[in-house]
Scaffold this motif. Structure first.
Motif, mmCIF file in Angstrom:
data_model
loop_
_atom_site.group_PDB
_atom_site.id
_atom_site.type_symbol
_atom_site.label_atom_id
_atom_site.label_comp_id
_atom_site.label_asym_id
_atom_site.label_seq_id
_atom_site.Cartn_x
_atom_site.Cartn_y
_atom_site.Cartn_z
ATOM 1 N N LEU A 262 -6.052 46.007 -31.040
ATOM 2 C CA LEU A 262 -5.568 44.684 -30.633
ATOM 3 C C LEU A 262 -6.547 43.608 -31.065
ATOM 4 O O LEU A 262 -7.761 43.789 -30.982
ATOM 5 N N GLN A 263 -5.998 42.497 -31.512
ATOM 6 C CA GLN A 263 -6.780 41.364 -31.960
ATOM 7 C C GLN A 263 -6.276 40.107 -31.253
ATOM 8 O O GLN A 263 -5.076 39.979 -31.010
ATOM 9 N N ILE A 264 -7.189 39.188 -30.976
ATOM 10 C CA ILE A 264 -6.844 37.888 -30.408
ATOM 11 C C ILE A 264 -6.950 36.858 -31.528
ATOM 12 O O ILE A 264 -7.943 36.838 -32.269
ATOM 13 N N ALA B 173 -2.102 27.666 -28.470
ATOM 14 C CA ALA B 173 -1.749 29.004 -27.991
ATOM 15 C C ALA B 173 -2.554 30.055 -28.741
ATOM 16 O O ALA B 173 -2.909 29.878 -29.904
ATOM 17 N N LEU B 174 -2.804 31.146 -28.044
ATOM 18 C CA LEU B 174 -3.422 32.332 -28.625
ATOM 19 C C LEU B 174 -2.537 33.526 -28.318
ATOM 20 O O LEU B 174 -1.865 33.556 -27.286
ATOM 21 N N VAL C 224 -6.971 42.365 -21.867
ATOM 22 C CA VAL C 224 -6.238 41.474 -22.779
ATOM 23 C C VAL C 224 -6.084 40.086 -22.151
ATOM 24 O O VAL C 224 -6.379 39.071 -22.792
ATOM 25 N N GLY C 225 -5.635 40.014 -20.902
ATOM 26 C CA GLY C 225 -5.476 38.726 -20.231
ATOM 27 C C GLY C 225 -6.793 37.984 -20.123
ATOM 28 O O GLY C 225 -6.860 36.775 -20.372
ATOM 29 N N ARG C 226 -7.853 38.698 -19.759
ATOM 30 C CA ARG C 226 -9.187 38.085 -19.661
ATOM 31 C C ARG C 226 -9.616 37.512 -21.010
ATOM 32 O O ARG C 226 -10.114 36.386 -21.089
ATOM 33 N N ARG D 221 -10.923 32.905 -24.144
ATOM 34 C CA ARG D 221 -11.004 32.346 -25.502
ATOM 35 C C ARG D 221 -10.319 30.984 -25.598
ATOM 36 O O ARG D 221 -10.821 30.089 -26.267
ATOM 37 N N ILE D 222 -9.196 30.819 -24.902
ATOM 38 C CA ILE D 222 -8.531 29.512 -25.017
ATOM 39 C C ILE D 222 -9.313 28.445 -24.247
ATOM 40 O O ILE D 222 -9.421 27.315 -24.706
#
Length: 190
Positions: free
Chosen positions: A16-18, A63-64, A125-127, A132-133
């Motif tokens: 997974l990538q953000i 958005a991310l 993932v949520g964290r 990051r945003i």
């Protein structure tokens, strides 16, 4: 794109990538994630499609997304600098004022939505999305609203430094009460 923290964690979904998300272009995919994560009906998805597209036209909205190696969206977050003229602000303002927290409507970055597909929840993932945003926000603090129950989402927000500013907030279209939470930026790290 950046990897999700916990690269050696065997329970973290691999690959997974953000990264940036063109939410206006991928609104249907994002709303499918939200529908599964939040239990939305088709009618609610249609209403939210309009809302998301309207929000993404606001100044400073961004958005991310969390993406698999093949580019599938598994989670997303979006937000914007708060403006007291926004619908959300007009609803929460009396509750915040009553609790002495009206000033939080100024100089805040609002987390409008944060959703992770249930198959990817519990792995950071949520964290990763919310930190990051908010790390890129110019505002000194962040506010959001969440269903006013003891849930994994509320526990995550508390762990990041969000505290309750108002509780039992009633939105016209929601059957459950919400809490408005706020945190100074940058968000707390583990």
């Amino acid at each position: 794109m950046l990897p999700i923290p916990g690269g050696d964690d065997p329970v973290r979904p691999a690959g997974l990538q953000i990264g940036p998300l063109d939410l206006a272009a991928r609104v249907d995919e994002a709303l499918r994630v939200q529908a599964v994560a939040f239990g939305l009906s088709e009618e609610e998805v249609g209403i939210r499609r309009y809302i998301v597209q309207r929000h993404m036209a606001c100044g400073g909205a961004r958005a991310l997304g969390a993406f698999t190696e093949d580019g599938a969206l598994t989670g997303f977050v979006y937000g914007m600098p708060n403006d007291r003229a926004y619908w959300w602000s007009t609803i929460v303002e009396p509750y915040l004022r009553a609790d002495g927290h009206e000033g939080w409507l100024d100089g805040s970055f609002v987390i409008t939505e944060l959703h992770v597909h249930p198959g990817f929840q519990g792995h950071g993932v949520g964290r990763a999305l919310i930190t990051r945003i908010t790390d890129s926000a110019a505002e000194p603090r962040s506010i959001l609203s969440a269903v006013d129950t003891d849930s994994p989402a509320r526990r995550l927000y508390r762990a990041l430094g969000y505290t309750d500013l108002a509780r039992r907030v009633h939105f016209p279209s929601a059957s459950l009460p919400y809490a408005v939470m706020g945190a100074p930026l940058p968000l707390r790290r583990p």
